[in-house]
Design a protein around this motif. Sequence first.
Motif, short mmCIF file in Angstrom:
data_model
loop_
_atom_site.label_atom_id
_atom_site.label_comp_id
_atom_site.label_asym_id
_atom_site.label_seq_id
_atom_site.Cartn_x
_atom_site.Cartn_y
_atom_site.Cartn_z
N ILE A 1 0.86 -1.19 0.00
CA ILE A 1 0.00 0.00 0.00
C ILE A 1 0.90 1.24 0.00
CG2 ILE A 1 -1.77 1.29 1.23
CD1 ILE A 1 -2.73 -1.36 2.41
N VAL A 2 0.66 2.14 -0.94
CA VAL A 2 1.55 3.29 -1.14
C VAL A 2 0.78 4.59 -0.96
CG1 VAL A 2 3.18 4.42 -2.68
CG2 VAL A 2 2.89 1.93 -2.79
N LEU A 3 1.25 5.41 -0.01
CA LEU A 3 0.74 6.77 0.17
C LEU A 3 1.71 7.71 -0.52
CD1 LEU A 3 -1.27 8.76 1.48
CD2 LEU A 3 0.24 8.79 3.49
N ASP A 4 1.21 8.50 -1.45
CA ASP A 4 2.05 9.34 -2.30
C ASP A 4 1.59 10.79 -2.21
OD1 ASP A 4 2.84 10.77 -4.83
OD2 ASP A 4 3.77 8.84 -5.28
N ALA A 5 2.54 11.70 -2.02
CA ALA A 5 2.25 13.14 -2.03
C ALA A 5 3.28 13.81 -2.92
CB ALA A 5 2.30 13.73 -0.63
N ARG A 6 2.80 14.56 -3.90
CA ARG A 6 3.74 15.26 -4.80
C ARG A 6 3.18 16.63 -5.17
NH1 ARG A 6 3.50 10.96 -9.77
NH2 ARG A 6 3.69 9.53 -8.00
N TYR A 7 4.10 17.55 -5.40
CA TYR A 7 3.73 18.91 -5.77
C TYR A 7 4.20 19.17 -7.20
CZ TYR A 7 2.42 23.74 -4.99
OH TYR A 7 1.78 24.96 -5.06
N TYR A 8 3.31 19.76 -7.98
CA TYR A 8 3.59 20.01 -9.40
C TYR A 8 3.83 21.49 -9.64
CZ TYR A 8 2.80 20.37 -14.44
OH TYR A 8 2.92 20.63 -15.78
N PHE A 9 4.96 21.80 -10.26
CA PHE A 9 5.32 23.17 -10.62
C PHE A 9 5.18 23.31 -12.14
CE2 PHE A 9 7.64 22.06 -6.81
CZ PHE A 9 7.49 23.16 -6.00
N GLY A 10 4.14 24.02 -12.60
CA GLY A 10 3.94 24.21 -14.02
C GLY A 10 4.97 25.17 -14.62
N MET A 11 5.47 24.80 -15.79
CA MET A 11 6.48 25.62 -16.48
C MET A 11 5.90 26.40 -17.66
SD MET A 11 9.48 25.08 -14.95
CE MET A 11 8.55 25.19 -13.41
N THR A 12 4.69 26.07 -18.09
CA THR A 12 4.11 26.70 -19.27
C THR A 12 2.88 27.53 -18.89
OG1 THR A 12 2.80 24.71 -19.70
CG2 THR A 12 4.91 24.91 -20.84
N LYS A 13 2.67 28.62 -19.62
CA LYS A 13 1.47 29.42 -19.45
C LYS A 13 0.29 28.69 -20.08
CE LYS A 13 4.25 33.64 -19.78
NZ LYS A 13 4.51 34.87 -20.56
N ILE A 14 -0.84 28.72 -19.40
CA ILE A 14 -1.96 27.88 -19.85
C ILE A 14 -3.04 28.64 -20.61
CG2 ILE A 14 -1.60 26.32 -17.90
CD1 ILE A 14 -4.26 27.54 -16.76
N ASP A 15 -3.06 29.97 -20.51
CA ASP A 15 -4.16 30.76 -21.08
C ASP A 15 -3.92 31.03 -22.56
OD1 ASP A 15 -6.21 32.50 -21.61
OD2 ASP A 15 -5.80 33.85 -19.94
N LYS A 16 -4.92 30.74 -23.39
CA LYS A 16 -4.78 30.98 -24.83
C LYS A 16 -5.84 31.95 -25.36
CE LYS A 16 -7.57 27.34 -26.96
NZ LYS A 16 -7.57 26.25 -27.95
N THR A 17 -6.48 32.73 -24.48
CA THR A 17 -7.48 33.70 -24.91
C THR A 17 -6.81 34.89 -25.58
OG1 THR A 17 -7.47 34.76 -22.73
CG2 THR A 17 -9.06 32.98 -23.08
#
Length: 240
Positions: free
Chosen positions: A203-219
Motif C-alpha cells: 500500500i503506497v501513500l504518495d504526495a507530490r507537488y507540481y510546478f507548471g512551467m508553461t502558461k496555460i491561457d490561450k485567450t
Amino acid sequence: MKKILFLIALALCTTSMSAQNKVGSLSLKPMAGVNLSNFSNATFDIYKMKVGFTGGAELEYGVKPWLGLSLGLLYSQQGAKIDGNIGGLITDENADTWITSTEMDGKLNCSYLNLPLMANIYIPAIKGLAIKAGIQVGILASDKISSDTETGMLKMHLSSYYDLTEDVQSTARSIGNHTEMSDVCKSFDFGIPLGLSYEYKNIVLDARYYFGMTKIDKTDNPDTARNQFLSITLGYKFHL
C-alpha cells in the motif's frame, strides 16, 4: 531542502543496507486521490485553491535496488476558484474613459491526462520511504470557466478649461453578467513534479507537488497563469 539533499546522499551511499526494488522487476500501481490546485504567476490575484479528483496508474521498473523509474497515466482535475476584484481603464466608442471595478465569483475547471516520468529514490535507512522527482506532460481533456461578475463603471467628465479649481463630474454605471466559456486553456502543459511516498505491505501513500512551467491561457488577452497543485493519492503495488 537540506534534509531532502541529505536523504538523497544517504540513499546513494548506503544502498547495501536494504533493497527496495529488485533489479529488472516491474510493478503496476493503480492509485486515486485528490488534487489541491491553483495557479501560480497569475496577472491578477483572483485565483483560490480548489479540490479535484485524480486517479490512474503507474508502471515502475527497478533500475537499482535503491532506484526505480516510473511512467504514469493519470486523469487529473485541476484549475482554481475565481474570487476577487479586477480594476482598470477602458475607452468606449466616443473616446470617453471609464474607470472599472469588476467583482468576480466563479471557477475555472481544467481536466488533464497527465503523464509523469519519475525517478523514485528509495531510502535504505527508512524502509518504504522514497523521494520522487521528474518531469510531466499534461494533455488537456476539457476546460470550462463559469463566473458571475458585477462591474462598476465610473466616467469622469472634465471641464473644458484647466485651472486649480478644475470642475469634475462623474457618471456611474453597474453591469451584472454571468459568463461561461470553454476552449480557454492551451492543449499542452509541461512541468516538474516533486514528492515523497511511503509503502507498507504494497500500500503506497504518495504526495507530490507540481510546478507548471508553461502558461496555460490561450485567450485573446492571455493571463500569465501556470498550473500548480498538490496531489495526495493512495495506491496498491502489484509486482508483475
